[in-house]
Design a protein around this motif. Structure first.
Motif, PDB file in Angstrom:
ATOM      1  N   LEU B  26       1.036  -1.216   0.332  1.00 17.13           N
ATOM      2  CA  LEU B  26       0.188  -0.230  -0.055  1.00 17.13           C
ATOM      3  C   LEU B  26       0.837   1.513  -0.094  1.00 17.13           C
ATOM      4  N   GLU B  27       2.349   0.893   0.242  1.00 10.92           N
ATOM      5  CA  GLU B  27       2.641   2.038   0.383  1.00 10.92           C
ATOM      6  C   GLU B  27       3.562   2.911  -0.972  1.00 10.92           C
ATOM      7  N   ARG B  28       3.314   1.574  -1.359  1.00  5.77           N
ATOM      8  CA  ARG B  28       3.285   2.301  -3.148  1.00  5.77           C
ATOM      9  C   ARG B  28       1.782   3.666  -3.742  1.00  5.77           C
ATOM     10  N   TYR B  29       1.130   3.448  -3.216  1.00  4.27           N
ATOM     11  CA  TYR B  29      -0.063   4.289  -3.674  1.00  4.27           C
ATOM     12  C   TYR B  29      -0.559   4.536  -2.598  1.00  4.27           C
ATOM     13  N   LEU B  30       0.093   5.666  -1.381  1.00  3.78           N
ATOM     14  CA  LEU B  30      -0.442   6.274  -0.257  1.00  3.78           C
ATOM     15  C   LEU B  30       0.630   6.584  -0.700  1.00  3.78           C
ATOM     16  N   PRO B  31       0.050   8.819  -0.485  1.00  6.78           N
ATOM     17  CA  PRO B  31       0.769  10.183  -1.096  1.00  6.78           C
ATOM     18  C   PRO B  31       1.885  10.115  -0.594  1.00  6.78           C
ATOM     19  N   MET B  39       4.333   2.195   7.301  1.00  8.60           N
ATOM     20  CA  MET B  39       5.609   1.125   6.511  1.00  8.60           C
ATOM     21  C   MET B  39       5.837   1.735   8.179  1.00  8.60           C
ATOM     22  N   ALA B  40       6.079   2.276   8.972  1.00  9.82           N
ATOM     23  CA  ALA B  40       5.821   1.885  11.188  1.00  9.82           C
ATOM     24  C   ALA B  40       4.666   1.481  11.657  1.00  9.82           C
ATOM     25  N   THR B  41       3.741   1.917  11.457  1.00 17.32           N
ATOM     26  CA  THR B  41       2.684   1.193  12.051  1.00 17.32           C
ATOM     27  C   THR B  41       1.270   0.149  11.598  1.00 17.32           C
ATOM     28  N   GLY B  42       1.876   0.260  10.154  1.00 17.66           N
ATOM     29  CA  GLY B  42       0.040  -0.131   9.070  1.00 17.66           C
ATOM     30  C   GLY B  42      -0.956   0.723   9.753  1.00 17.66           C
ATOM     31  N   MET B  43      -1.729   0.257  10.011  1.00 20.03           N
ATOM     32  CA  MET B  43      -2.788   0.692  10.510  1.00 20.03           C
ATOM     33  C   MET B  43      -3.022   1.551  11.446  1.00 20.03           C
ATOM     34  N   ASP B 101      -7.488   9.703  13.066  1.00 20.78           N
ATOM     35  CA  ASP B 101      -7.039  10.765  12.364  1.00 20.78           C
ATOM     36  C   ASP B 101      -7.797  10.310  11.154  1.00 20.78           C
ATOM     37  N   PRO B 102      -8.491  11.236  10.693  1.00 16.13           N
ATOM     38  CA  PRO B 102      -9.555  11.155   9.901  1.00 16.13           C
ATOM     39  C   PRO B 102      -8.668  11.345   8.571  1.00 16.13           C
ATOM     40  N   ASP B 103      -7.749  11.686   7.864  1.00 21.64           N
ATOM     41  CA  ASP B 103      -6.886  12.420   7.475  1.00 21.64           C
ATOM     42  C   ASP B 103      -5.962  10.777   6.330  1.00 21.64           C
ATOM     43  N   TYR B 104      -5.474  10.387   7.674  1.00 26.22           N
ATOM     44  CA  TYR B 104      -5.012   8.777   7.574  1.00 26.22           C
ATOM     45  C   TYR B 104      -5.476   8.028   6.954  1.00 26.22           C
ATOM     46  N   MET B 105      -6.807   7.939   7.734  1.00 26.40           N
ATOM     47  CA  MET B 105      -8.016   6.653   7.478  1.00 26.40           C
ATOM     48  C   MET B 105      -8.288   7.248   5.986  1.00 26.40           C
ATOM     49  N   ASN B 106      -8.550   8.782   5.392  1.00 19.99           N
ATOM     50  CA  ASN B 106      -8.742   8.853   4.460  1.00 19.99           C
ATOM     51  C   ASN B 106      -7.806   8.174   3.083  1.00 19.99           C
ATOM     52  N   ALA B 107      -6.748   8.465   3.775  1.00 22.51           N
ATOM     53  CA  ALA B 107      -5.430   8.318   2.013  1.00 22.51           C
ATOM     54  C   ALA B 107      -5.538   6.859   2.180  1.00 22.51           C
ATOM     55  N   ILE B 108      -5.892   5.613   2.927  1.00 19.17           N
ATOM     56  CA  ILE B 108      -5.389   4.415   3.415  1.00 19.17           C
ATOM     57  C   ILE B 108      -6.594   4.071   2.025  1.00 19.17           C
ATOM     58  N   ALA B 109      -8.271   4.203   2.411  1.00 22.81           N
ATOM     59  CA  ALA B 109      -8.451   4.329   1.585  1.00 22.81           C
ATOM     60  C   ALA B 109      -8.399   4.090  -0.215  1.00 22.81           C
ATOM     61  N   SER B 110      -8.589   5.253   0.064  1.00 26.67           N
ATOM     62  CA  SER B 110      -7.807   5.905  -0.667  1.00 26.67           C
ATOM     63  C   SER B 110      -6.836   5.586  -1.729  1.00 26.67           C
TER      64      SER B 110
END
Lengths: 384, 384
Positions: B26-31, B39-43, B101-110
C-alpha cells in the motif's frame, strides 16, 4: 416437581412472570446516610431514552388516583383476578442502572427489597418477589442474595440486563454462586441500556430516539446469552436457570445456530464446554413472552416457537402495568393448546417451584376497580 | 434490468458477492507524507479479536507461495472457474477500522482503491470493485465516492459495519447522497467491531474471546438496519440498496416484527416514515449468505428464508479465501430451485446491474492450481 407432575395438575396455573409493582417512599427504607441523597437526586443517573407518552397504561390507575402498579389490592383485583392469574412474579422497577457508587446502588437495591417485603409480599402469597441486586458489585449482590434467600416468597434474583461486562465473565460468578446455593433462577430485565454509566445501547453507538432504542434492546440479551454459554457458566452451575425477561423471542434460533456453527470450528477456545451451545441454551435459558413478536402470518411465529422448543423455554408475562402490556386472554391464543399451557404457567411452575394454586384472598371493596373474569381465562376447561 | 428480464436469462449467473482480494504494498499508493507512518505502524489501531488460527483457508495458497487472495489469476482459476462463478465482487480487506485521524484513514481508503484498480480491476472484467471509504469522515467518504464513480467496474460503496454512530444519523447522509448519485448500493462488512476506537462490540461490553465476538457480530447489523429505517434514510434515498455482507440472516424476522410492532405504537416519533419498517427492509436491504446459519432441521432454515422473502433479500457469498468459506456447490443446495437461482445470482444481477455473463479470459498456465469445474455449478441445466 417434575414436568410429569405438572402435566397432571387438574387446572394448569396461569403465572404472570413480569408484573411491575411500585416501590415508593424509598427514603423510609434507606439507611440514614443515603436518605438526603435519595431525596435530592433519586437514582442520580441520566436515562437518555424515555417513552414520550410515559411507560404506564392509563386505564389501570387505582381508584385513589395513585400511580398504576402502586396498590397491591388493586393489582390483585384489576389484574390477577380479572384474568385468573394465580401468581405474579413482582419485578418492581425492573432494575437498577449502572452508576458510579457501588455502595449507593447496593443500598438502593436493599431498600427496594425491604420495601417490597413490607408493602407487597406481606399482602398476598400470590405475589412472589424478586431479590433486586446491583450486579455491578457482584460481591455485594451475592451478600444481598444470601441475606434474602431464607424468605420462601422470593422467586428469583433480578438485575439489569445492561451490565458493564458480559455476564459470563468471571467477575459475575459470585452472583450465580449465591443464586444457585439458594436454588433461585437469575433474571435480567431491560430498561437501563444506555443509562447511567452503561455502554452505548448498540455496538455502533447511540440510537436517536426511544422507539429505535426499544427496537434494539434484544441485542443486549443476545450478547448475555452468548457470553453465559461460551464462558461456561452453565457448566459451573448445572442447575441454574437464566430468565431473559422482556427481551424478545424470535432472535433465539439465529443465535443458537450461529453459536453451534462457530463452536464446531473454534471449540478449542472454550474447552470447558462439553455440549453444543444450543443444548445449554435449551436447558438453561427461559424467555418471557411480552412483547411477543407478531408477524403478519401467524404461522411464522408458530414456526419460531417450534425452533426454540417453546414448551421448555418460554413463559407468559404481561408487563403490567406498562404501555405494551400483553393480555393473557389474547396472547398466543392460536398456538397448540399443550404448548400454550406450558407457556402460560407449566414452565413457570417448574422454574419458580410453584407447586399448586394459592388460595384467593377476600379483597376489601375498594380493591375492585374492574369486574373480575369468572372461570379459567385459559379456555373452556382444564388442559391435561 | 428488471426482475422479469433477469428471470428470462438463459443461464442464471453465479455471482459471489464477498471475495477478499489482498491489496498489498500500500505504501506505493499512499501519498509521500503517509508512507513512513504506514511502513512503521500499518493501520495503527489495536484489533482485540483475532482468530487463533488466522482467517485464511490453507488450501488456497497460490503456487508461488504468496498469501491466499493475493494473486488475481489464481483467484480466477482456483475459485471462479472452479465453481463457475461469473462475477466476483471484490471486497479487499473488508473495511477500515475506526481510528483517530480522519486524514490518515481517508488516505488509506484511497490507496486501497488505487491499488485495487491497478492490480485487480485491470486484470479481468469478471472482477467488480468496491469503493472503500472511511465512513468516519462522511464528507471525505463522499468525495472518494465521487472521484471513483466514473469507473463502471465499481459495483458498490463499502465500509466497516462498526461505525461510530448508527448509520441513520444525519452525519452519514453525505455518503448515501454520493452513492445514490452514482447509482451504487452501499455495503458494510464486519471485522472491526471493538477494534481501534470503536465502541465495545456489545451493549454490555467486551466479549472474552474471538469465537464469542464472532458469534455476536450480527447485532451490529441489527442496530444499523434499525437506524437506517427508523431515521428515514430510505425515504430520502428511495433507490438506495443497503447490503449487509457477512452479517447473518436468521435474525431478520425478529427485527422486522419488533420494529413493526413498536412502530404501530410510536410512529409519531418518526413522522417521516410512510410505511411499515418491514416494508422498507424488504425493499432496500440485501443480505449475503456466508456464513449461513445451519440448523439441525433444514426445514427451519427454509422457513426463515420464507419469512425474509429470500428471493429478494439474499445474495450468495463465499467469503473466499477466509476460514469459514461457503462452497457454492453446497450452500442452500436443497432450497426451492427458483429461489436458489435468485440467491446465487439473480438478485445480485439487479443490485449490481450486471446484465450478462462476461467473457472468460484465457489464463496463463501458472494460474491453474486446481482443476476447473466444467459446466454450470448450479445443477443440471438452466433454471428459468
Amino acid at each position: 416437581m417434575t414436568a410429569a407432575d405438572g402435566a397432571t395438575t387438574t387446572r394448569p396455573l396461569l403465572i404472570d412472570t413480569d408484573v411491575h409493582n411500585t416501590l415508593h417512599h424509598l427514603e423510609r427504607y434507606l439507611p440514614r446516610e443515603w436518605q438526603d441523597r435519595w431525596m435530592a437526586t433519586g437514582m442520580g443517573v441520566g436515562w437518555n431514552y424515555q417513552n414520550p407518552r410515559g411507560v404506564s397504561r392509563r386505564d389501570v390507575m387505582p381508584p385513589n388516583g395513585a400511580a398504576p402498579g402502586s396498590d397491591p389490592l388493586f393489582v390483585l383485583s384489576s389484574h390477577m383476578d380479572r384474568y385468573g392469574i394465580d401468581y405474579a412474579i413482582l419485578c418492581g422497577p425492573g432494575q437498577i442502572p449502572l452508576g458510579v457508587d457501588p455502595d449507593y446502588m447496593n443500598a438502593i437495591a436493599s431498600a427496594y427489597n425491604d420495601c417490597g417485603e413490607d408493602l407487597w409480599l406481606s399482602v398476598s402469597q400470590r405475589f412472589r418477589g424478586s431479590i433486586i441486586v446491583n450486579a455491578d458489585d457482584p460481591l455485594g449482590a451475592a451478600n444481598e442474595i444470601r441475606r434474602r434467600a431464607g424468605n420462601p416468597q422470593y422467586a428469583q434474583v433480578l438485575f439489569a440486563a445492561a451490565t458493564r461486562s458480559p455476564l459470563g465473565r468471571r467477575e459475575y460468578r459470585p452472583i450465580f454462586e449465591a443464586a444457585s446455593e439458594a436454588g433461585l433462577p437469575v433474571a435480567v430485565h431491560p430498561g437501563t441500556e444506555g443509562a447511567g454509566t452503561a455502554w452505548p445501547p448498540t455496538p455502533v453507538g447511540w440510537p436517536s430516539r426511544y422507539m429505535e432504542w426499544h427496537n434494539i434492546l434484544p441485542t443486549a440479551y443476545m450478547a448475555q446469552v452468548n457470553s453465559l454459554v461460551t464462558e461456561g457458566v452453565f457448566e459451573d452451575f448445572p442447575d441454574l436457570r437464566f430468565i431473559a425477561i422482556e427481551g424478545g423471542v424470535a432472535w433465539l434460533p439465529h443465535l443458537m445456530w450461529r453459536m453451534d456453527k462457530n463452536y464446531k470450528a473454534l471449540r478449542d477456545t472454550a474447552p470447558w464446554l462439553r455440549r453444543l451451545p444450543s443444548e445449554y441454551i435449551l436447558d438453561h435459558l427461559v424467555l418471557t413472552t411480552q412483547p411477543i413478536e407478531e408477524p403478519r402470518d401467524p404461522e411464522h411465529l408458530a414456526q419460531i416457537l417450534d425452533m426454540i422448543d417453546a414448551s421448555r423455554t418460554l413463559m407468559f408475562s404481561s408487563d403490567y402495568p406498562h404501555w405494551d402490556f400483553d393480555n393473557p386472554d389474547l396472547v398466543l391464543r392460536d398456538i397448540d393448546p399443550v404448548m400454550r399451557a406450558r407457556v402460560m404457567g407449566g414452565t413457570a411452575m417448574e422454574v419458580y417451584q410453584l407447586r399448586e394454586a394459592p388460595a384467593r384472598e377476600d379483597l376489601p371493596p375498594h380493591a375492585g376497580g374492574l369486574p373480575p373474569v369468572t372461570g379459567s381465562s385459559l379456555g373452556a376447561g382444564p388442559i391435561e
